[in-house]
Write a protein that holds these residues in place. Structure first.
Motif, PDB file in Angstrom:
ATOM      1  N   ASP A 122     108.648 100.937  68.906  1.00 34.72           N
ATOM      2  CA  ASP A 122     107.555 101.833  69.272  1.00 34.72           C
ATOM      3  C   ASP A 122     106.239 101.073  69.101  1.00 34.72           C
ATOM      4  O   ASP A 122     106.228  99.894  68.730  1.00 34.72           O
ATOM      5  CB  ASP A 122     107.615 103.060  68.335  1.00 34.72           C
ATOM      6  CG  ASP A 122     106.806 104.261  68.827  1.00 34.72           C
ATOM      7  OD1 ASP A 122     106.272 104.230  69.956  1.00 34.72           O
ATOM      8  OD2 ASP A 122     106.706 105.235  68.057  1.00 34.72           O
ATOM      9  N   ARG A 123     105.143 101.780  69.359  1.00 34.31           N
ATOM     10  CA  ARG A 123     103.820 101.189  69.143  1.00 34.31           C
ATOM     11  C   ARG A 123     103.007 102.097  68.250  1.00 34.31           C
ATOM     12  O   ARG A 123     103.243 103.305  68.206  1.00 34.31           O
ATOM     13  CB  ARG A 123     103.091 101.016  70.481  1.00 34.31           C
ATOM     14  CG  ARG A 123     103.699  99.919  71.304  1.00 34.31           C
ATOM     15  CD  ARG A 123     102.750  99.413  72.368  1.00 34.31           C
ATOM     16  NE  ARG A 123     103.416  98.460  73.226  1.00 34.31           N
ATOM     17  CZ  ARG A 123     103.488  97.155  72.969  1.00 34.31           C
ATOM     18  NH1 ARG A 123     102.909  96.650  71.902  1.00 34.31           N
ATOM     19  NH2 ARG A 123     104.135  96.356  73.798  1.00 34.31           N
ATOM     20  N   MET A 124     102.051 101.525  67.580  1.00 31.96           N
ATOM     21  CA  MET A 124     101.166 102.331  66.744  1.00 31.96           C
ATOM     22  C   MET A 124     100.246 103.171  67.626  1.00 31.96           C
ATOM     23  O   MET A 124      99.788 102.727  68.673  1.00 31.96           O
ATOM     24  CB  MET A 124     100.319 101.439  65.839  1.00 31.96           C
ATOM     25  CG  MET A 124     101.115 100.702  64.770  1.00 31.96           C
ATOM     26  SD  MET A 124     101.967 101.798  63.614  1.00 31.96           S
ATOM     27  CE  MET A 124     100.582 102.268  62.548  1.00 31.96           C
ATOM     28  N   ALA A 125     100.017 104.407  67.192  1.00 27.45           N
ATOM     29  CA  ALA A 125      99.045 105.283  67.848  1.00 27.45           C
ATOM     30  C   ALA A 125      98.064 105.689  66.756  1.00 27.45           C
ATOM     31  O   ALA A 125      98.214 106.733  66.135  1.00 27.45           O
ATOM     32  CB  ALA A 125      99.745 106.500  68.446  1.00 27.45           C
ATOM     33  N   GLY A 126      97.103 104.826  66.467  1.00 29.47           N
ATOM     34  CA  GLY A 126      96.222 105.071  65.327  1.00 29.47           C
ATOM     35  C   GLY A 126      96.919 104.667  64.046  1.00 29.47           C
ATOM     36  O   GLY A 126      97.439 103.562  63.944  1.00 29.47           O
ATOM     37  N   GLU A 127      96.981 105.602  63.101  1.00 29.04           N
ATOM     38  CA  GLU A 127      97.542 105.274  61.782  1.00 29.04           C
ATOM     39  C   GLU A 127      99.052 105.199  61.744  1.00 29.04           C
ATOM     40  O   GLU A 127      99.627 104.668  60.798  1.00 29.04           O
ATOM     41  CB  GLU A 127      97.154 106.384  60.789  1.00 29.04           C
ATOM     42  CG  GLU A 127      95.832 106.227  60.144  1.00 29.04           C
ATOM     43  CD  GLU A 127      95.623 107.381  59.189  1.00 29.04           C
ATOM     44  OE1 GLU A 127      96.295 107.443  58.152  1.00 29.04           O
ATOM     45  OE2 GLU A 127      94.781 108.251  59.501  1.00 29.04           O
ATOM     46  N   VAL A 128      99.700 105.879  62.711  1.00 32.25           N
ATOM     47  CA  VAL A 128     101.162 105.989  62.673  1.00 32.25           C
ATOM     48  C   VAL A 128     101.738 105.674  64.053  1.00 32.25           C
ATOM     49  O   VAL A 128     101.022 105.728  65.055  1.00 32.25           O
ATOM     50  CB  VAL A 128     101.612 107.417  62.243  1.00 32.25           C
ATOM     51  CG1 VAL A 128     101.183 107.726  60.815  1.00 32.25           C
ATOM     52  CG2 VAL A 128     101.115 108.488  63.202  1.00 32.25           C
TER      53      VAL A 128
END
Ligand SMILES: [Zn+2]
Length: 282
Positions: A122-128
């Motif tokens: 997956d990829r980070m979306a902000g902090e998570v």
């Protein structure tokens, strides 16, 4: 079933054994483990590699930051997921679902007997990571807002146990620690959350945190020999539980037999005396 303390125990194991190592191309032995991956095993295997920078957690979700820092490998342990670091590829392990060679010659294995768990590139979306974006902060998060979470709990007309289990209100709490928390505060699981005062709701959160902190200190609870920490040692320990799994045994506070009741497709354990509804149905 792993809840916050168990997942945190696994995260600490990964931080100790896997962070700083390089994940080679993974072997996906069971496609169900990557069922959340659009593009399936081929895409997963192409992306879930690289140097591991950190092991993080929110609620019951874990992730490893790998390669360039936007890339992550997210894991949810489901009912029986585990990570183990072993000396040789787990060719004879029927529950090994995905494994990665590490650059020190060891192998990190995602094992899962019941196959409810999963891993995802997956990829980070902000902090998570994107897959974790809908999950509320857990009480161990330094930015957890206790007052706001207490207000969110009180906005629900559902029973208080259902709200504690709602991972978009507060994360990390599952069936075991919800039952323990409600026993400790003396609240029946079906008490409408909207009838709690702000002080009650804060006490509930503080108690859940205390219960999970005690479990974490003891290395996570497990009733299940399937659960092991990352080094392969069993996470089983003799933690004293007061409600969960104690049906027909005397309540440690008042001696009344603990009852087990159906709750959704799970069960609730409560003391019918210590956790009886307040008069007036409140
Ligand atoms: Zn009791």
């Amino acid at each position: 079933m792993p809840e916050l303390p168990e997942v945190e125990t696994v995260r600490r194991g990964l931080a100790d054994r896997v962070v700083g190592r390089e994940l080679g191309a993974p072997v996906v032995a069971h496609p169900r483990a990557v069922r959340r991956q659009e593009g399936g095993a081929a895409l997963f295997s192409g992306r879930a590699t690289g140097v591991v920078h950190s092991a993080r957690r929110r609620g019951k979700y874990l992730w490893l930051e790998v390669g360039d820092r936007d890339d992550v490998v997210v894991a949810h342990l489901g009912m029986s997921g585990q990570f183990r670091v072993v000396d040789a590829p787990p060719d004879d392990d029927p529950h090994a679902r995905v494994w990665w060679p590490l650059d020190d010659g060891t192998t990190v294995v995602f094992r899962d007997q019941r196959t409810f768990g999963w891993v995802l590139a997956d990829r980070m979306a902000g902090e998570v990571p994107t897959a974790v974006a809908h999950i509320a902060r857990d009480p161990f998060d330094p930015a957890f807002d206790r007052e706001a979470t207490a207000r969110a709990i009180r906005r629900s007309t559902s029973g208080v146990k259902r709200v504690l289990l709602n991972q978009s209100v507060v994360s990390g709490i599952g069936n075991i620690y919800a039952d323990e928390t409600l026993w400790r505060v003396g609240t029946p699981p079906d008490r409408p959350a909207s009838r709690l005062t702000q002080k009650d709701a804060i006490r509930l959160l503080d108690t859940a945190t205390e219960v999970m902190d005690e479990a974490l200190a003891a290395g996570g609870t497990s009733f299940d020999p399937l659960y092991v920490a990352v080094n392969g040692e069993s996470g089983w320990f003799e933690r004293r539980l007061d409600a969960y799994g104690r049906q027909d045994l005397p309540c440690r506070r008042c001696g009344t037999a603990i009852v087990r009741e159906q709750f959704a497709n799970r069960s609730s354990h409560r003391c019918p005396r210590c956790q009886r509804p307040p008069r007036g149905g409140g």
